[in-house]
Motif scaffolding. Sequence first.
Motif: not given
Length: 411
Positions: A187-192, A394-398
């Motif tokens: 799911v980290r692929v969703e990070e900006l 590290a963010g910012p999404s998650m």
Amino acid sequence: MLPPKPTTLDARSAAGLVRQWRRAVEPEALAAAYDALAAAGPLVPTPWGALLVTGYEECRQVLTGREWLTLGARWRDAHRPGWRESASTVGLCETPLQQDPPEHTARRRPLNAVLAPRVVREAAERLVEPLTERHVGEFAATVRRDGAADVVARVCRPLPTAVLAEMAGLPEWIDRGWLAAESAAMVRVEELAAPPSVVRRADAAALALLDAYDRALAERLRHPAGDLLSRWAAQDPAGARYLLLTLFSAGVPTTAALLAGTALALTADPALAERIRQEPGFAGPLTDELLRWDPPGRVVTRVTDADTELGGRPVPAGRVVHALIGAAHRDPERFAAPHVFDPDRPAQRLLAFGGGLHYCLGSHLARAQALAFARAFARELPGARAAAPPVRHAGPSMADIARLTIHSPLT
């Protein structure tokens, strides 16, 4: 449509605000970034051509409006050449998380029956509470024996994995620890602007997860066991692999983040744990405030398929926006004293679980686990404190908690 409101925010100033937001990790640092963004206006342009949406009402509009679509396969085919080389992105686009009607409706339908409130209430008594008692009890024993232990690795990730595995009837040969780690990695692929190393790790996780799901489904097709996995295998084995991907890749990381935030709150202020011991129902408003203060998913990205208006400003068709859920939950027009952590604040509708067609089906299950965890943690670990500050991704999404070491003064 109203004309654009004048603004004095130039591109360089906007880029500085966006950079401040992207570098912030802890809720306190994010609060300062959110305030700066909100002061610049309801829509802040980014260097990559999207808009950051900060206000509660504007974010709610993005989440619930039918004109706001996901960045699904059709959009990516038109705007992101080569995206299909990423197995994790392709996998997510086969889930309801990155689909719009009619595909979204069809893929989501089997999940509705599994995660309906009535089913979750039954599962809470049958699965969630016993599994929570076991995981937290074993963790407390480890803390007493060793002096300290990481609650994220030992409870926050394994617990939602175990709950979903039991609900689905996943075979034991799929290692639960491996499943939790791969689901979180994918799911980290969703990070900006995820770096290439994160995308490669996510792609490898997606391929490994889908292979495991395919083998489990084929096994149940040959030898039905009367469980959910057997039913899905018989009905639609090709689609079932993506239902499993949805359950674990969406359900494990977000619930783990909520549980870790709960542990942090209870150890930062032991008075909260004492209140839960005296008043078990207090776990409910505490969970709600945690979802407001530090939502597991801080950013929701959408694109409008028609000219529209947002925050009193025109937004043309095709414009991508990032709804900042964390900022919406700190909007002073919606929440009094928004930077104060206050579990006794009046109940408000939160955006942590999304809204509209994409409202999180797993919200009831996640909340049931958070309540059970808060009560068990408060009972089993009185006076527990964090041995060190939490380590966050590290963010910012998650920007969820990756490690939180707990010790107890009773050891």
